[in-house]
Design a protein around this motif. Sequence first.
Motif, mmCIF file in Angstrom:
data_model
loop_
_atom_site.group_PDB
_atom_site.id
_atom_site.type_symbol
_atom_site.label_atom_id
_atom_site.label_comp_id
_atom_site.label_asym_id
_atom_site.label_seq_id
_atom_site.Cartn_x
_atom_site.Cartn_y
_atom_site.Cartn_z
ATOM 1 N N VAL A 111 48.989 54.920 36.520
ATOM 2 C CA VAL A 111 48.951 54.209 37.812
ATOM 3 C C VAL A 111 49.369 55.028 38.783
ATOM 4 O O VAL A 111 50.517 55.312 39.060
ATOM 5 N N LYS A 112 48.379 55.583 40.048
ATOM 6 C CA LYS A 112 48.725 56.664 41.011
ATOM 7 C C LYS A 112 49.340 55.551 42.039
ATOM 8 O O LYS A 112 48.409 54.624 42.534
ATOM 9 N N LEU A 113 50.355 55.854 42.524
ATOM 10 C CA LEU A 113 51.157 54.773 43.665
ATOM 11 C C LEU A 113 51.000 55.811 44.810
ATOM 12 O O LEU A 113 51.214 56.997 44.869
ATOM 13 N N PRO A 114 50.984 55.189 46.162
ATOM 14 C CA PRO A 114 50.622 53.961 46.493
ATOM 15 C C PRO A 114 49.046 53.782 45.870
ATOM 16 O O PRO A 114 48.135 54.461 46.025
ATOM 17 N N LEU A 115 48.883 52.255 45.695
ATOM 18 C CA LEU A 115 47.462 51.860 45.045
ATOM 19 C C LEU A 115 46.600 52.125 46.386
ATOM 20 O O LEU A 115 47.069 52.133 47.591
ATOM 21 N N GLU A 116 45.349 52.394 46.262
ATOM 22 C CA GLU A 116 44.262 52.767 47.239
ATOM 23 C C GLU A 116 43.589 51.641 47.699
ATOM 24 O O GLU A 116 43.338 50.852 46.962
ATOM 25 N N VAL A 117 42.994 51.545 48.878
ATOM 26 C CA VAL A 117 42.185 50.715 49.620
ATOM 27 C C VAL A 117 40.919 50.595 48.464
ATOM 28 O O VAL A 117 40.486 51.836 48.171
ATOM 29 N N SER A 173 45.911 46.165 34.923
ATOM 30 C CA SER A 173 44.656 45.753 35.190
ATOM 31 C C SER A 173 44.168 46.522 36.333
ATOM 32 O O SER A 173 43.085 46.301 36.910
ATOM 33 N N VAL A 174 44.846 47.360 36.926
ATOM 34 C CA VAL A 174 44.409 48.390 38.000
ATOM 35 C C VAL A 174 43.238 49.064 37.716
ATOM 36 O O VAL A 174 43.118 49.896 36.633
ATOM 37 N N ASP A 175 42.392 48.992 38.688
ATOM 38 C CA ASP A 175 40.923 49.831 38.543
ATOM 39 C C ASP A 175 40.730 50.593 39.612
ATOM 40 O O ASP A 175 40.354 49.973 40.658
ATOM 41 N N PRO A 176 41.276 51.678 39.789
ATOM 42 C CA PRO A 176 41.395 52.278 41.057
ATOM 43 C C PRO A 176 39.868 52.850 41.300
ATOM 44 O O PRO A 176 39.030 52.938 40.427
ATOM 45 N N PRO A 177 39.545 52.778 42.609
ATOM 46 C CA PRO A 177 38.285 53.491 43.026
ATOM 47 C C PRO A 177 37.840 54.785 42.800
ATOM 48 O O PRO A 177 38.776 55.730 42.926
ATOM 49 N N GLU A 178 36.650 55.120 42.533
ATOM 50 C CA GLU A 178 36.090 56.677 42.611
ATOM 51 C C GLU A 178 36.204 57.311 43.743
ATOM 52 O O GLU A 178 35.819 56.674 44.742
ATOM 53 N N ASP A 179 36.731 58.568 43.843
ATOM 54 C CA ASP A 179 36.576 59.188 45.140
ATOM 55 C C ASP A 179 35.431 59.959 45.236
ATOM 56 O O ASP A 179 35.020 60.993 44.686
ATOM 57 N N ARG A 190 38.512 55.679 54.497
ATOM 58 C CA ARG A 190 38.238 55.389 53.312
ATOM 59 C C ARG A 190 37.001 55.810 52.750
ATOM 60 O O ARG A 190 36.034 56.341 53.290
ATOM 61 N N THR A 191 37.018 56.264 51.338
ATOM 62 C CA THR A 191 35.912 56.603 50.785
ATOM 63 C C THR A 191 34.783 55.754 50.830
ATOM 64 O O THR A 191 34.830 54.475 50.996
ATOM 65 N N ARG A 192 33.522 56.193 50.546
ATOM 66 C CA ARG A 192 32.348 55.517 50.496
ATOM 67 C C ARG A 192 32.486 54.392 49.205
ATOM 68 O O ARG A 192 31.948 53.298 49.302
ATOM 69 N N ASN A 193 32.975 54.739 48.128
ATOM 70 C CA ASN A 193 33.169 53.895 47.076
ATOM 71 C C ASN A 193 34.196 52.682 47.385
ATOM 72 O O ASN A 193 34.088 51.575 47.012
ATOM 73 N N GLN A 194 35.424 53.286 48.128
ATOM 74 C CA GLN A 194 36.281 52.140 48.348
ATOM 75 C C GLN A 194 35.742 51.395 49.473
ATOM 76 O O GLN A 194 35.895 50.069 49.213
#
Length: 498
Positions: A111-117, A173-179, A190-194
């Motif tokens: 899990v990459k910290l800090p968590l992204e929007v 359960s963390v599901d990070p957004p795609e960049d 923020r990225t378009r996906n975020q």
Amino acid sequence: MTGKENIPADSNDGTPAEQADLPLHPPAITKPHGPRGMLGSGHGKRAKGHITRRPEPPPPGAAGQPETVNLEDAENLNVDLATGLTVGDRPPTPGTLPTAISQRPVEDGQVKLPLEVGTRMKCRFRDGLLRPCSIIERRKIRESEEYEYYVHYEKLNRRMDDWMRLEDVDLASVDPPEDLGPTPGDPSGRTRNQKRKVDDSHGDEEGHGEFDASALREHEEFTKVKNVEEIELGRHVMETWYFSPLPPEFQDCKVLYFSEYDLCFFKQRQQMLRHLAKCKLQHPPGEEIYRNGRVSMFEVDGKKEKMYCQNLCYLAKLFLDHKTLYYDVDLFLFYILCECDERGAHIVGYFSKEKSSEEGYNLACILTLPAYQRKGYGKCLIAFSYELSKLEARVGTPERPLSDLGVVSYRSYWTRVLLKVLRDHEGSISIKGLSDMTAIKTDDIISTLQHLQLIQYQKGQHVIYGAPASLERHLLEAGSGGLEVDPSKIIWTPYILD
């Protein structure tokens, strides 16, 4: 429920011009309330959001069911319709999280910290259970390198959004957004996906069906994070629900202090107490048009008491989501419901209405403050608006769109009023006759009776039918009428435009 009172975001009307140091003479209070005691001694009765009791979290590993309440009091904005919970309390202070979280090792790089929007995950909700949510915003914790995250719980109203720390998150359960790269013109970076994930997570909310998608996204982007965490008003401290367009110097206040009678607000409690020493008011600055025991109603003209009404709108927006702000308060009358005691008349809630509405609206905005909910005041405000319509010899209807709880509130009121007339009336009665007797618009009558399955469309007209037993059953399901309004004690004449 929405209104149209104008609140200039860059106005400083919310505070008095003078801030001179004066002797402190807070009003006397004879009984302390709650853990914060009395006004004037650093205390006040705490009303966290609109909760009246804290449900015990289930033991680790237990299935656990959320505590439910009767939805008949939903018009007091005390129940979340999506869960049936009494809501508004903060989650219990983290000690040890359930085993599924605290005992799960997190490998380096997992899990990459800090968590992204835009990250989706499960987070501990106010009932102690894990619920799916998404990150709307993040910020660094003061004097620390760690972050806290502002999350929105899926399929729950935005009033449940809250700041959470990493220990409240189920990292598995963390599901990070795609960049997918930054969104052009998005100052947040923020990225378009975020951005898409945040928009999607807000799109499931109820009560906003009459807002188009682009306007809803624009509104929620601007008001996505609460800018005040709590307010102190009189004896009560209340946790806020939504963003309010306060003047810039009051943005990002942890606590905002309101003077109880003129609603001026301050960043520091000592400023508010100095102002109270100079304020001579002991009731809203308007005319008392109703008194029944300890309950009073004051009519305040937005044109005559502009500062008070703008301050009231700032306060109300902290507890109302889609309250639109297009017109000036000059065009509105504000009806302030108060509880009276030896100290004065204390604001409980209010509703506003346009001085002249071409659409026939008899109510624009309505609010019962969290500290006074579940006492029947919401039903009282709705009933009072219809009593004024009867005195005007006009039918009325609330301004649209209605919130999720607003729909429940009005449907409950319409059900009780209409079924009582049908139960007690002898002979036949038409929809127009019901409207004339109750001041309820015919469209609202038809939709209510259709919801109750007491009306059919036959041969080009609506036909009402219902056995006495069926009417009584629906009346019981509608619940009590709350605080009753005595029309004989209303001293009021309709407003006449110049």
